[in-house]
Design a protein around this motif. Structure first.
Motif, PDB file in Angstrom:
ATOM      1  N   ALA A  74       0.824  -1.207   0.000  1.00 30.48           N
ATOM      2  CA  ALA A  74       0.000   0.000   0.000  1.00 30.48           C
ATOM      3  C   ALA A  74       0.859   1.258   0.000  1.00 30.48           C
ATOM      4  CB  ALA A  74      -0.948  -0.012   1.203  1.00 30.48           C
ATOM      5  N   ARG A  75       2.005   1.228   0.686  1.00 30.30           N
ATOM      6  CA  ARG A  75       2.886   2.396   0.656  1.00 30.30           C
ATOM      7  C   ARG A  75       3.368   2.670  -0.769  1.00 30.30           C
ATOM      8  NH1 ARG A  75       5.838  -0.528   4.842  1.00 30.30           N
ATOM      9  NH2 ARG A  75       4.714  -0.242   6.818  1.00 30.30           N
ATOM     10  N   ASP A  76       3.708   1.595  -1.497  1.00 33.03           N
ATOM     11  CA  ASP A  76       4.110   1.765  -2.891  1.00 33.03           C
ATOM     12  C   ASP A  76       2.982   2.393  -3.697  1.00 33.03           C
ATOM     13  OD1 ASP A  76       6.551   0.609  -2.284  1.00 33.03           O
ATOM     14  OD2 ASP A  76       5.980  -1.383  -3.009  1.00 33.03           O
ATOM     15  N   SER A  77       1.756   1.935  -3.447  1.00 33.48           N
ATOM     16  CA  SER A  77       0.601   2.495  -4.166  1.00 33.48           C
ATOM     17  C   SER A  77       0.372   3.954  -3.785  1.00 33.48           C
ATOM     18  CB  SER A  77      -0.654   1.667  -3.858  1.00 33.48           C
ATOM     19  OG  SER A  77      -0.526   0.341  -4.324  1.00 33.48           O
ATOM     20  N   MET A  78       0.620   4.283  -2.533  1.00 33.50           N
ATOM     21  CA  MET A  78       0.472   5.669  -2.104  1.00 33.50           C
ATOM     22  C   MET A  78       1.471   6.564  -2.841  1.00 33.50           C
ATOM     23  SD  MET A  78       0.070   7.126   1.802  1.00 33.50           S
ATOM     24  CE  MET A  78       1.683   6.575   2.397  1.00 33.50           C
ATOM     25  N   GLY A  79       2.701   6.093  -2.995  1.00 32.99           N
ATOM     26  CA  GLY A  79       3.684   6.849  -3.752  1.00 32.99           C
ATOM     27  C   GLY A  79       3.251   7.046  -5.197  1.00 32.99           C
ATOM     28  N   ALA A  80       2.653   6.009  -5.786  1.00 32.07           N
ATOM     29  CA  ALA A  80       2.159   6.133  -7.161  1.00 32.07           C
ATOM     30  C   ALA A  80       1.049   7.176  -7.248  1.00 32.07           C
ATOM     31  CB  ALA A  80       1.659   4.779  -7.659  1.00 32.07           C
ATOM     32  N   GLN A  81       0.209   7.244  -6.227  1.00 32.61           N
ATOM     33  CA  GLN A  81      -0.835   8.263  -6.197  1.00 32.61           C
ATOM     34  C   GLN A  81      -0.232   9.661  -6.194  1.00 32.61           C
ATOM     35  OE1 GLN A  81      -4.368   8.005  -6.137  1.00 32.61           O
ATOM     36  NE2 GLN A  81      -3.950   5.902  -6.790  1.00 32.61           N
ATOM     37  N   ARG A 107       9.856  10.151  -0.987  1.00 33.59           N
ATOM     38  CA  ARG A 107       9.965   9.748   0.425  1.00 33.59           C
ATOM     39  C   ARG A 107       9.416   8.339   0.637  1.00 33.59           C
ATOM     40  NH1 ARG A 107       7.137  13.262   5.266  1.00 33.59           N
ATOM     41  NH2 ARG A 107       7.233  11.663   6.900  1.00 33.59           N
ATOM     42  N   THR A 108       8.337   7.988  -0.083  1.00 31.24           N
ATOM     43  CA  THR A 108       7.785   6.636   0.076  1.00 31.24           C
ATOM     44  C   THR A 108       8.752   5.575  -0.435  1.00 31.24           C
ATOM     45  OG1 THR A 108       6.651   6.622  -2.084  1.00 31.24           O
ATOM     46  CG2 THR A 108       5.426   7.513  -0.198  1.00 31.24           C
TER      47      THR A 108
END
Length: 384
Positions: A74-81, A107-108
């Motif tokens: 999910a952190r990776d997906s947050m960075g993509a967002q 940062r992610t």
């Protein structure tokens, strides 16, 4: 101090209302019947993780579905967002906002932050617990009321019913959903059934996040092994057909690859997958294996600050991508300077990987033939 009446926080309330229409009434009746046929509530595997965003109007909104099996997913997906948000800022000509989004995305790649504020909006990795109902005949399959609109092989095109889901525990639910929510919120692993740290975190979550919201149902597949049902997929399929497609793919590709089956040995699995596609059932027996599509309930715990994030005891084996890159450099697995050494050399696949690629290619070709057949116009019945 006990809270009563109007002093009870919204996140601790469970509002129940009658069905809004005939479709909701039928779904509520099906849920009530499931309680009798499948009275036991069991864990459907580990938690899943998604990304939520705080809303200006209050509450939180789901922006990345609960599909990650570890917080880092999910952190990776947050960075993509954040990178997509940077692109929108660039189109709008807002250079400062673009830079802020890019800094957050970078940062992610290095840090394991589960909550970040970007352009004044809070984003958070959220955690969903997964449960299934079970009875004398095993886990509950999909219900007739569960939406299932897509053809075999096309389920990935179906819209995710949880897209844009708003976490608002005050929204009224049906009677069956309200009772289920109470049951799930009260569940805590028994001592000795899980590692002590996991049980301690569950007990703590019941205090810090005592409320909860039910997401739309998800689906997975399970296999009966030595008399016991065991999940053999993650509970992240949004429709029953998506879970069927996953099992059909396993029968045509994964199982033959793992077992090293030749064309003749693969035939029973391919035939079973064809039957599964044609009948769109929820159970399948092939070569002594018994499989079932299973319905999964998902609960997100809510506290005064919103949806629950990852717990310390949640498995999180992979570091952020740049940390992992740095570790690979230190181990000598990749060049330290990111230079061209070996970059342009063709990748030589081992025999096992070549066999897997061939099976995947066969399956992709089969699906494309089916799509082409659906696109072909019907022959004119009046032609002579």
């Amino acid at each position: 101090m006990a809270e009563h009446g109007e002093n009870v926080p919204a996140y601790r309330t469970i509002r129940v209302a009658g069905p809004e229409g005939p479709v909701e009434a039928v779904a509520d009746a099906a849920a009530w019947q499931a309680r009798a046929a499948y009275p036991d509530i069991l864990s459907a595997g580990g938690p899943l993780f998604g990304v939520v965003r705080e809303r200006e109007a209050g509450g939180w909104e789901l922006i990345v579905p609960f599909s990650g099996s570890a917080p880092q997913d999910a952190r990776d997906s947050m960075g993509a967002q954040f990178r997509m948000l940077a692109q929108r800022c660039e189109r709008d000509g807002d250079t400062d906002a673009r830079q802020e989004c890019l800094r957050a995305a970078e940062r992610t790649e290095w840090e394991t932050d589960d909550e970040m504020t970007v352009l004044g909006t809070r984003y958070r990795v959220a955690r969903a617990e997964c449960f299934l109902r079970s009875g004398p005949e095993g886990p509950e399959p999909p219900r007739p009321t569960d939406p299932d609109p897509m053809e075999p092989g096309e389920a990935y095109r179906a819209p995710d019913p949880s897209a844009g889901f708003v976490f608002d525990p005050v929204i009224a639910t049906g009677m069956s959903a309200g009772i289920l929510k109470v049951e799930l919120l009260s569940l805590v692993p028994k001592s000795g059934t899980v590692p002590g740290a996991m049980r301690d975190d569950a007990l703590a979550a019941a205090l810090t996040h005592p409320g909860g919201v039910l997401l739309p149902a998800a689906f997975m597949t399970a296999e009966k092994i030595h008399g016991h049902w065991r999940p053999n997929s993650v509970a992240n399929h949004t429709t029953p057909q998506s879970a069927r497609d996953s099992l059909a793919m396993a029968l045509r590709v994964k199982i033959p690859w793992k077992r090293g089956l030749g064309p003749r040995e693969r035939a029973p699995y391919s035939a079973a997958a064809d039957r599964f596609d044609a009948e769109r059932g929820d159970e399948l027996t092939v070569a002594g294996g018994h499989f079932r599509v299973v319905r999964v309930e998902r609960l997100v715990r809510i506290g005064p600050e919103g949806p629950e994030g990852p717990r310390p005891s949640d498995l999180d084996p992979q570091p952020p991508v740049m940390v992992q890159h740095q570790q690979d450099v230190e181990r000598g697995l990749i060049p330290a300077d990111g230079g061209p050494d070996g970059e342009d050399d063709p990748v030589e696949l081992d025999p096992s990987t070549r066999r897997l690629a061939a099976l995947v290619g066969e399956e992709e070709a089969r699906r494309e033939r089916l799509r082409a057949g659906r696109r072909s116009p019907e022959p004119d019945g009046d032609a002579t």
